[in-house]
Design an enzyme around this catalytic site. Structure first.
Site, PDB file in Angstrom:
ATOM      1  N   HIS A 188      65.570  24.704  39.123  1.00  0.00           N
ATOM      2  CA  HIS A 188      64.233  24.560  39.694  1.00  0.00           C
ATOM      3  C   HIS A 188      64.355  23.533  40.806  1.00  0.00           C
ATOM      4  CE1 HIS A 188      59.752  24.588  39.527  1.00  0.00           C
ATOM      5  NE2 HIS A 188      59.946  23.446  40.152  1.00  0.00           N
ATOM      6  N   CYS A 189      64.105  23.962  42.021  1.00  0.00           N
ATOM      7  CA  CYS A 189      64.328  23.084  43.158  1.00  0.00           C
ATOM      8  C   CYS A 189      63.036  22.389  43.569  1.00  0.00           C
ATOM      9  CB  CYS A 189      64.868  23.908  44.322  1.00  0.00           C
ATOM     10  SG  CYS A 189      65.333  22.901  45.733  1.00  0.00           S
ATOM     11  N   PRO A 190      62.947  21.070  43.424  1.00  0.00           N
ATOM     12  CA  PRO A 190      61.709  20.388  43.820  1.00  0.00           C
ATOM     13  C   PRO A 190      61.510  20.362  45.337  1.00  0.00           C
ATOM     14  CG  PRO A 190      63.316  18.799  43.029  1.00  0.00           C
ATOM     15  CD  PRO A 190      63.917  20.141  42.840  1.00  0.00           C
TER      16      PRO A 190
END
Lengths: 466, 185
Positions: A188-190
């Site tokens: 999950h890429c912020p």
């Protein structure tokens, strides 16, 4: 046949209880049916009638966009005029092409479906439960919630997802930030504000590669520009004073080029070996207990691996955001909203609803669930920037998992209240009434009571694996 | 579709048997003349799920293992044929070859904007698959009181086979089938 038809029309003429209309009627279809995105159980936000989707928390996406726009804007304003005059006119053209690539792929990564698997329908969930119960030996405790499959002569364990009520396909992982199972889950890429999975990995890869080209291009152009100005005998300080924007660009690019280049290199390695970040961090195929376990999904050829990751036909979105709900969902749905929410189906309240459900499960089995949902959470909170190619990063992941635990504990404390328990009971009743309806996303009731018994065992094993 | 089957003949069950008794009695259990008739006059008994076969990786394949609940309803070879055809369609959709490399490179060169404009190969094959399933339902499965659900509606996880029972037939064998199905639940 005729009498059957007439009886059916008689039945249709019987007045059904009028459903309470939700506040916004913009996406009404025929006969007032709602679209599936309005009742989507995961923590996602939808725009443009479900065409665009994003994660609940946008993370630092505004920062990413801001940095890219500001740096490129300053480049065009301060550096391009000088370089066009003294170097070549294709400098802004190359910059523009790279910028367009970066911008479009960033938007595609952030706003497309990463490969979310829809949750199991109640019938499917019941069927899976039946299979689990029949396969387990009841005298030795709760039945195992793992299934083993043999893929390319290697045993792969499939885990059961308690939220989605299904055995996860291989390479699928449940993202706790988005509360969805994502196929071929990478991380999950912020920075991008979304999960990276099967459907948007190619967009993400193109984004970071083109961003690394853009940052290195801008960095080299700015350095050339300042060097050329300084060479005229006035020195670097005066050059910086004449072109202050270049100083800002220099700082931004200097600090970001190393991390972006490192990240691109790491993902190129992952693509060439057909691995995901999640598998790399967990060491799924790195061979435990002296046994050389290689990646069963690798094609043993770098080009074929690259092709299979980046060049397969784009799989379709499985969640059918714009589809209409079947109409008999309406009474159950509105009954649910009667009980849980003040008759509104907008996103924030749906978030609360889903958090409430999660809070119930978490409150029922607090510590095992918190500690073991983190293995999925670990790659999500590690920012991609400072990540090094070597997987032996214990410290950032420990920090990330601590942050992850804090997030989960906060969530469970906030949501486990007596009001939720009464909602849970009424939801169970509604589920029994609507047993044969298709994919009612709120029906988590019947399986929840079994979770506290079976959670510690299977979660315990997965925590030791992590 | 399923709900209309459930609701359509649920309440006026007794009325229906009174009016349609002569016609329905001659029908064997679970035999319908067409899909529409089944949709109007049947009730759902149970659903059988054919799971995915992951032995070849994450490519979309369904198990050809024959579920025991369908033993009395349909011949093994027919269902296996359907599943094998579906598997071949999915394999065609996900095939990696020269053409897919070309498409991938072209899409990358245009920053993947082509995906917004054109229908992808996968979507084209999915349309073919839904047409095939519809055809199979009409020709083979509906006359036997079964209904296949397109896997794409279930997230490509399972191939759902719904078993229907004729509402009007209240003879001994259908009820024993019903009771065995309900006990299996």
């Amino acid at each position: 046949m005729k009498s059957c038809d007439s009886q059916q029309t008689d039945l249709q003429a019987v007045p059904t209880p009028a459903p309470i209309p939700p506040p916004h009627a913009a996406s009404r279809g025929p006969r007032g049916a709602r679209r599936k995105w309005e009742v989507f159980p995961g923590k996602n936000r939808f725009y443009c009638g479900g065409r665009i989707m994003a994660a609940q928390q946008s993370g630092v996406l505004p920062l990413t966009l801001g940095l890219i726009l500001v740096t490129t804007g300053l480049f065009f304003i301060f550096d391009c005029p000088f370089l066009v005059k003294h170097l070549s006119s294709c400098v802004p053209a190359v910059g523009a092409v790279l910028f367009v690539f970066v911008f479009i792929t960033l938007l595609q990564t952030s706003f497309s479906d990463p490969g979310i698997l829809p949750r199991a329908t109640p019938e499917e969930a019941a069927d899976v439960e039946r299979q689990i119960d029949s396969s387990g030996d009841s005298s030795y405790g709760p039945p195992p919630r793992t299934r083993e499959v043999v893929i390319n002569q290697q045993v792969v364990k499939l885990k059961y997802c308690f939220t989605c009520k299904m055995f996860r396909p291989p390479r699928t992982s449940h993202c706790s930030l988005c509360d969805n199972c994502v196929e071929r889950f990478d991380h999950h890429c912020p920075w991008v504000g979304n999960c990276v999975g099967k459907r948007n990995y190619r967009f993400f890869y193109t984004f970071i590669v083109s961003l690394s080209f853009l940052t290195s291009f801008i960095f080299s152009c700015v350095s050339t520009h300042l060097a050329m100005r300084a060479q005229d005998g006035r020195g670097l300080v005066s050059a910086l004073q004449e072109s202050p924007g270049s100083a800002v660009e220099l700082v931004i690019c200097f600090f970001s080029v190393w991390s972006i280049l490192g990240l691109s290199g790491f993902h190129t390695y992952l693509v060439a070996s057909n691995l995901t970040t999640n598998e790399d961090i967990k060491g799924s195929w790195s061979g435990k207990s002296g046994d050389v376990a290689s990646n069963p999904f690798s094609h043993r050829n770098v080009f074929v691996n690259c092709g299979s990751v980046l060049c397969t036909p784009l799989p379709p979105s499985l969640i059918d955001r714009r589809g209409f709900l079947p109409e008999e969902e309406e009474p159950a749905q509105t009954c649910c909203t009667d009980v849980q929410l003040p008759a509104s189906a907008n996103n924030t309240q749906r978030k609360v609803c889903s958090q409430g459900r999660k809070g119930l499960l978490e409150s029922a089995a607090p510590s095992p669930l918190q500690s073991t949902s983190c293995p999925q959470g670990e790659p999500q909170t590690v920012p991609p920037g400072p990540r090094r190619p070597s997987p032996a990063d214990s410290e950032p992941t420990r920090q990330a998992s601590n942050g992850c635990r804090a997030q989960h504990s906060a969530g469970s404390q906030g949501n486990a209240s007596s009001a939720r328990h009464s909602h849970h009971k009424s939801r169970m009743k509604k589920h029994k009434e609507a047993a044969l309806s298709i994919s009612n996303p709120t029906s988590h009731g019947p399986v929840a009571p079994t979770c506290p018994d079976s959670v510690p065992t299977s979660r315990g094993t997965s925590s030791t694996q992590a | 579709m399923l709900s209309s089957m459930k609701e359509g003949c649920h309440d006026p069950k007794t009325k229906q048997t009174q009016l349609l008794k002569p016609g329905r009695r001659t029908k064997a259990s679970g035999v319908f003349h067409n899909l529409q008739e089944m949709q109007h006059c049947a009730s759902l008994v149970t659903k059988v799920f054919i799971q995915r076969d992951y032995s070849e990786g994450t490519v979309c394949r369904f198990q050809t293992k024959f579920p025991s609940e369908l033993n009395i309803r349909i011949e093994r070879t027919l269902l296996e044929e359907t599943v094998k055809t579906l598997n071949s369609y999915y394999m065609e959709a996900e095939k990696i070859g020269g053409q897919s490399y070309m498409e991938g490179c072209l899409a990358c060169a245009t920053a993947y904007i082509v995906f917004l404009c054109m229908e992808t190969r996968y979507e084209k094959v999915l349309k073919k698959i839904s047409g095939y399933i519809q055809e199979q339902n009409e020709k083979i499965y509906a006359p036997r009181g079964l209904l296949l659900t397109d896997p794409v509606e279930r997230g490509m996880r399972v191939l759902e086979v719904s078993i229907f029972e004729d509402q009007g037939s209240a003879g001994s064998s259908p009820s024993s089938t019903l009771s065995s199905d309900s006990s299996a639940r």
